[in-house]
Design an enzyme around this catalytic site. Structure first.
Site, mmCIF file in Angstrom:
data_model
loop_
_atom_site.group_PDB
_atom_site.id
_atom_site.type_symbol
_atom_site.label_atom_id
_atom_site.label_comp_id
_atom_site.label_asym_id
_atom_site.label_seq_id
_atom_site.Cartn_x
_atom_site.Cartn_y
_atom_site.Cartn_z
ATOM 1 C CB ILE A 143 -0.694 -4.494 -7.373
ATOM 2 C CG1 ILE A 143 -1.070 -3.941 -5.990
ATOM 3 C CG2 ILE A 143 -1.083 -5.963 -7.516
ATOM 4 C CD1 ILE A 143 -0.263 -4.527 -4.848
ATOM 5 C CD GLU A 175 9.104 -11.622 -4.721
ATOM 6 O OE1 GLU A 175 9.505 -12.589 -4.040
ATOM 7 O OE2 GLU A 175 8.856 -11.696 -5.942
ATOM 8 N N GLY A 176 10.731 -7.273 -0.594
ATOM 9 C CA GLY A 176 11.563 -6.952 0.555
ATOM 10 C C GLY A 176 12.836 -6.257 0.141
ATOM 11 C CB THR A 177 14.124 -2.802 0.722
ATOM 12 O OG1 THR A 177 14.085 -2.852 2.169
ATOM 13 C CG2 THR A 177 12.884 -2.088 0.210
ATOM 14 C CG PHE A 208 29.306 -1.508 -22.883
ATOM 15 C CD1 PHE A 208 28.916 -1.690 -24.198
ATOM 16 C CD2 PHE A 208 29.505 -2.629 -22.095
ATOM 17 C CE1 PHE A 208 28.711 -2.951 -24.723
ATOM 18 C CE2 PHE A 208 29.301 -3.903 -22.602
ATOM 19 C CZ PHE A 208 28.916 -4.075 -23.924
ATOM 20 N N GLY A 209 31.272 2.589 -21.479
ATOM 21 C CA GLY A 209 31.376 4.025 -21.685
ATOM 22 C C GLY A 209 30.066 4.606 -22.193
ATOM 23 C CD GLU A 224 -2.870 -1.117 2.404
ATOM 24 O OE1 GLU A 224 -2.898 -0.080 3.114
ATOM 25 O OE2 GLU A 224 -3.592 -2.110 2.625
ATOM 26 N NE ARG A 258 8.493 -19.914 6.630
ATOM 27 C CZ ARG A 258 7.689 -19.123 7.330
ATOM 28 N NH1 ARG A 258 6.665 -19.616 8.002
ATOM 29 N NH2 ARG A 258 7.894 -17.822 7.359
#
Length: 395
Positions: free
Chosen positions: A164, A368-370, A343-344, A134, A316
């Protein structure tokens, strides 16, 4: 040619090695020369259909519903996601969201819900979405404000979800919301169909790597109680158990992006002359290439250790998946940034391969989580283990 020596590691069976080689051939033939459609929504729907028709989505659902294995084989999912990232960011996204959006049903859904949704996901005929974030509740999901209230045999959902993936594209959403009647820490996980009259897509969100992304709103959205996933009030258990699995596959995608960046870099520095010698012969170039290789190999070890750990017992995988996602996504960002530097000016030209990789990788350190959240998860797991060991030692 991609390095495949890691397939000889003991994390893999002969079946995994065969899958990797078969999928490599398929992905190269379908995506190496493809041109992405301008509209990511129609492109994603076509990609999901292609992945389903070709049988690859069978690796994200159980055998009972058309899948390839009796239960999720995480090493297979990681191998596929890594290769897709190597070839096509949007195809990787399409595959990943089929898994993330449907896994809460695989893990916690009733027989009826599994039978209703999973076969279509497997065939690429039905597109899911995972709706938890959210505006004020991204990393801190417990701060969400969307609510559900029990009304007889239904739940009534109100609120908004944003950021989302597949918003406006999905056929159904797994929605997480607060459940106040059971207290401040009670949440629900519900399957809400896209054509529910109480659900509205209120906007698309444009990002640096074009993917279907948007905001959805719920206004007295009535959902049957049979759409509940897991136990009433325990909705975050559904979310966290799903993320425990799919964070490892995010790391696999980062690994695929990094491998492609290194390959592009090696090809470039071996053909580019600077100050009278090949760029590949410059000592600073060699140091950068060595660092890239180190980051990639270490990432791969963490990714496939985590997947193997999950597969060998269905346990888990919280610590292992967080370690893999944190390390692999951060390293991939470094590897790809190094590629752009070598690559410049060519590395920042819109539409070039390394420029596209640079845009693709940035989001993986957030969703999915920083990376910061992964550090907290890892620390909590370490401290929890230490407390348990102390309790055993001292009785």
């Amino acid at each position: 040619m991609s390095d495949t020596t890691y397939l000889d590691w003991p994390f893999f069976s002969d079946a995994h090695r065969a899958l990797a080689r078969k999928f490599d051939d398929w992905a190269v033939s379908h995506f190496r020369s493809s041109v992405q459609e301008e509209d990511s929504y129609s492109a994603c729907r076509n990609l999901v259909r292609l992945l389903g028709k070709s049988g690859w989505l069978a690796y994200i659902v159980p055998e009972a519903f058309g899948g390839a294995h009796p239960r999720l084989d995480l090493r297979s999912v990681c191998l596929i996601r890594e290769k897709l990232a190597h070839e096509s960011g949007l195809a990787e996204f399409a595959f990943a969201m089929q898994g993330l959006g449907s896994s809460p049903i695989t893990l916690h859904g009733s027989d009826a819900l599994q039978g209703r949704y999973l076969p279509g996901v497997c065939r690429g005929e039905t597109i899911p979405a995972f709706a938890i974030s959210e505006e004020g509740a991204g990393s801190d999901v417990r701060a969400m404000r969307a609510t559900a209230q029990r009304r007889g045999s239904e739940y009534v959902v109100n609120g908004q979800k944003t950021w989302i993936s597949n918003a406006g594209l999905a056929d159904f959403y797994v929605v997480f919301c607060r459940f106040p009647e059971q207290g401040e820490n009670a949440f629900l996980a519900l399957v809400v169909e896209a054509d529910n009259p109480g659900l509205e897509v209120v906007g698309r969100i444009e990002t640096i790597a074009p993917h279907p992304l948007g905001t959805i709103a719920f206004a007295d959205c009535r959902v049957p109680s049979t759409a509940l996933l897991g136990d009433e009030g325990k909705g975050l258990n559904v979310a966290f158990s799903t993320l425990d699995i799919f964070r490892t596959t995010v790391a696999a995608a980062a690994l695929g992006y990094a491998r492609r960046a290194l390959e592009e870099t090696v090809s470039h520095v071996r053909s580019r002359s600077v100050f009278g010698q090949m760029l590949a012969d410059q000592q600073l170039t060699k140091a950068r290439v060595a660092e890239m290789e180190q980051d990639i190999d270490c990432s791969a070890l963490l990714v496939y250790r985590s997947a193997w750990n999950h597969d060998r017992g269905g346990r888990r995988n919280t610590r292992e998946s967080a370690l893999a996602k944190l390390f692999a996504t951060e390293c991939a960002q470094t590897v790809i940034d190094g590629a752009v530097q070598l690559f410049g000016a060519r590395g920042v030209v819109a539409g070039s391969r390394v420029e596209a990789l640079y845009r693709e990788i940035r989001a993986l350190r957030i969703y999915e989580g920083t990376s910061e959240i992964q550090k907290l998860i890892i620390a909590e797991q370490v401290l929890k283990r230490a407390a348990q060991q102390m309790e055993v030692t001292h009785g």
